[in-house]
Design a protein around this motif. Structure first.
Motif, short mmCIF file in Angstrom:
data_model
loop_
_atom_site.label_atom_id
_atom_site.label_comp_id
_atom_site.label_asym_id
_atom_site.label_seq_id
_atom_site.Cartn_x
_atom_site.Cartn_y
_atom_site.Cartn_z
N ALA A 207 0.86 -1.18 0.00
CA ALA A 207 0.00 0.00 0.00
C ALA A 207 0.90 1.24 0.00
O ALA A 207 2.08 1.16 0.34
CB ALA A 207 -0.91 -0.01 1.22
N ILE A 208 0.33 2.37 -0.36
CA ILE A 208 1.13 3.59 -0.52
C ILE A 208 0.59 4.67 0.40
O ILE A 208 -0.55 5.10 0.26
CB ILE A 208 1.10 4.06 -1.99
CG1 ILE A 208 1.66 2.94 -2.87
CG2 ILE A 208 1.88 5.35 -2.16
CD1 ILE A 208 1.08 2.90 -4.25
N TYR A 209 1.42 5.08 1.34
CA TYR A 209 1.06 6.17 2.24
C TYR A 209 2.07 7.30 2.04
O TYR A 209 3.28 7.09 2.16
CB TYR A 209 1.07 5.72 3.71
CG TYR A 209 0.75 6.86 4.64
CD1 TYR A 209 -0.55 7.31 4.78
CD2 TYR A 209 1.76 7.51 5.34
CE1 TYR A 209 -0.86 8.39 5.60
CE2 TYR A 209 1.47 8.58 6.16
CZ TYR A 209 0.16 9.01 6.29
OH TYR A 209 -0.13 10.08 7.10
N ALA A 210 1.57 8.48 1.75
CA ALA A 210 2.45 9.64 1.54
C ALA A 210 2.08 10.75 2.51
O ALA A 210 0.91 11.14 2.60
CB ALA A 210 2.34 10.13 0.10
N LYS A 211 3.08 11.22 3.22
CA LYS A 211 2.88 12.35 4.13
C LYS A 211 2.82 13.65 3.34
O LYS A 211 3.37 13.76 2.25
CB LYS A 211 4.00 12.41 5.16
CG LYS A 211 4.02 11.22 6.11
CD LYS A 211 5.08 11.37 7.16
CE LYS A 211 6.44 11.35 6.52
NZ LYS A 211 7.55 11.23 7.43
N ASP A 212 2.17 14.63 3.95
CA ASP A 212 2.06 15.94 3.32
C ASP A 212 3.43 16.50 2.94
O ASP A 212 3.57 17.17 1.92
CB ASP A 212 1.34 16.92 4.25
CG ASP A 212 -0.11 16.52 4.52
OD1 ASP A 212 -0.65 15.63 3.80
OD2 ASP A 212 -0.71 17.09 5.45
N SER A 213 4.44 16.21 3.76
CA SER A 213 5.79 16.73 3.52
C SER A 213 6.44 16.11 2.28
O SER A 213 7.50 16.57 1.84
CB SER A 213 6.67 16.49 4.74
OG SER A 213 6.79 15.10 5.00
N GLU A 214 5.82 15.10 1.69
CA GLU A 214 6.38 14.46 0.50
C GLU A 214 5.83 15.05 -0.80
O GLU A 214 6.02 14.49 -1.88
CB GLU A 214 6.14 12.95 0.59
CG GLU A 214 6.95 12.37 1.75
CD GLU A 214 6.65 10.92 2.05
OE1 GLU A 214 7.62 10.13 1.97
OE2 GLU A 214 5.51 10.58 2.36
N PHE A 215 5.17 16.18 -0.67
CA PHE A 215 4.62 16.91 -1.82
C PHE A 215 5.14 18.35 -1.78
O PHE A 215 5.32 18.91 -0.72
CB PHE A 215 3.08 16.95 -1.75
CG PHE A 215 2.43 15.62 -1.87
CD1 PHE A 215 1.97 15.17 -3.11
CD2 PHE A 215 2.25 14.81 -0.76
CE1 PHE A 215 1.35 13.94 -3.22
CE2 PHE A 215 1.64 13.58 -0.87
CZ PHE A 215 1.18 13.14 -2.10
N THR A 216 5.31 18.91 -2.95
CA THR A 216 5.61 20.33 -3.08
C THR A 216 4.64 20.89 -4.10
O THR A 216 4.57 20.39 -5.24
CB THR A 216 7.06 20.54 -3.57
OG1 THR A 216 7.95 19.93 -2.63
CG2 THR A 216 7.38 22.02 -3.68
N ASN A 217 3.87 21.88 -3.67
CA ASN A 217 2.86 22.48 -4.56
C ASN A 217 1.97 21.41 -5.20
O ASN A 217 1.73 21.42 -6.41
CB ASN A 217 3.51 23.35 -5.63
CG ASN A 217 4.24 24.52 -5.04
OD1 ASN A 217 3.78 25.12 -4.07
ND2 ASN A 217 5.39 24.86 -5.61
#
Length: 183
Positions: A140-150
């Motif tokens: 499964a794929i979990y991405a934290k907010d900090s792993e995105f830019t714009n």
């Protein structure tokens, strides 16, 4: 050739969840040489919240459900809200025939603010997928907010998890069709 549909459970736009779903669907279409599309709950808000009858669906909801019925691979993703997926995404799936997705393959994904929210994948989304008879890939794929830019995924580690999940999905899609259960 597989038909791939992503469901973004976010109720806001723009959305990191939508960005994650688009990334997974785009990589899946390239990997599997398939067509892909995204059902965005944020775009269904006006009709979804007021739909309570199974006999009278607005066209937008019927179209979204038809996309899922016609998909071989489904990406289901939500931002984490109070330890679960969004209520409108729940309602969207509540309105779907419980047998409509049986035997299809799913990739589960979520976005949230901290690592503690990652348990949604196994304790909420995998349970939802199981109810519908979906075969879920182990990764499964979990991405934290900090792993995105714009609102763009910028994490190499998440990109690698997506690649692993797609490899697993390809194996599940290549399996022989399951036998129908006899009651």
């Amino acid at each position: 050739m597989a038909n791939i549909i992503g469901v973004s459970g976010s109720i806001t736009s723009p959305s990191r969840t939508r960005a994650l779903v688009e990334t997974i669907v785009t990589k899946a279409t390239q990997r599997l040489h398939a067509s892909g599309d995204v059902v965005d709950i944020a775009q269904l808000i006006d009709v979804l919240g007021t739909t309570v009858s199974f006999n009278d669906f607005p066209v937008a909801i019927q179209t979204a459900h038809d996309k899922l019925r016609n998909a071989e691979l489904i990406v289901i993703a939500s931002p984490v809200y109070k330890a679960s997926y969004t209520g409108l995404m729940k309602h969207f799936f509540d309105l779907l025939d419980p047998k409509a997705l049986n035997g299809k393959v799913a990739i589960l994904a979520a976005t949230g603010g901290s690592d503690q929210h990652a348990s949604i994948l196994d304790y909420q989304l995998r349970t939802l997928a199981s109810f519908f008879g979906l075969y879920t890939v182990p990764t499964a794929i979990y991405a934290k907010d900090s792993e995105f830019t714009n609102y763009k995924l910028t994490s190499e580690g998440i990109e690698q998890r997506i690649d692993v999940a797609l490899e697993q999905a390809a194996l599940l899609l290549a399996r022989p069709a399951p036998q129908a259960l006899v009651a």
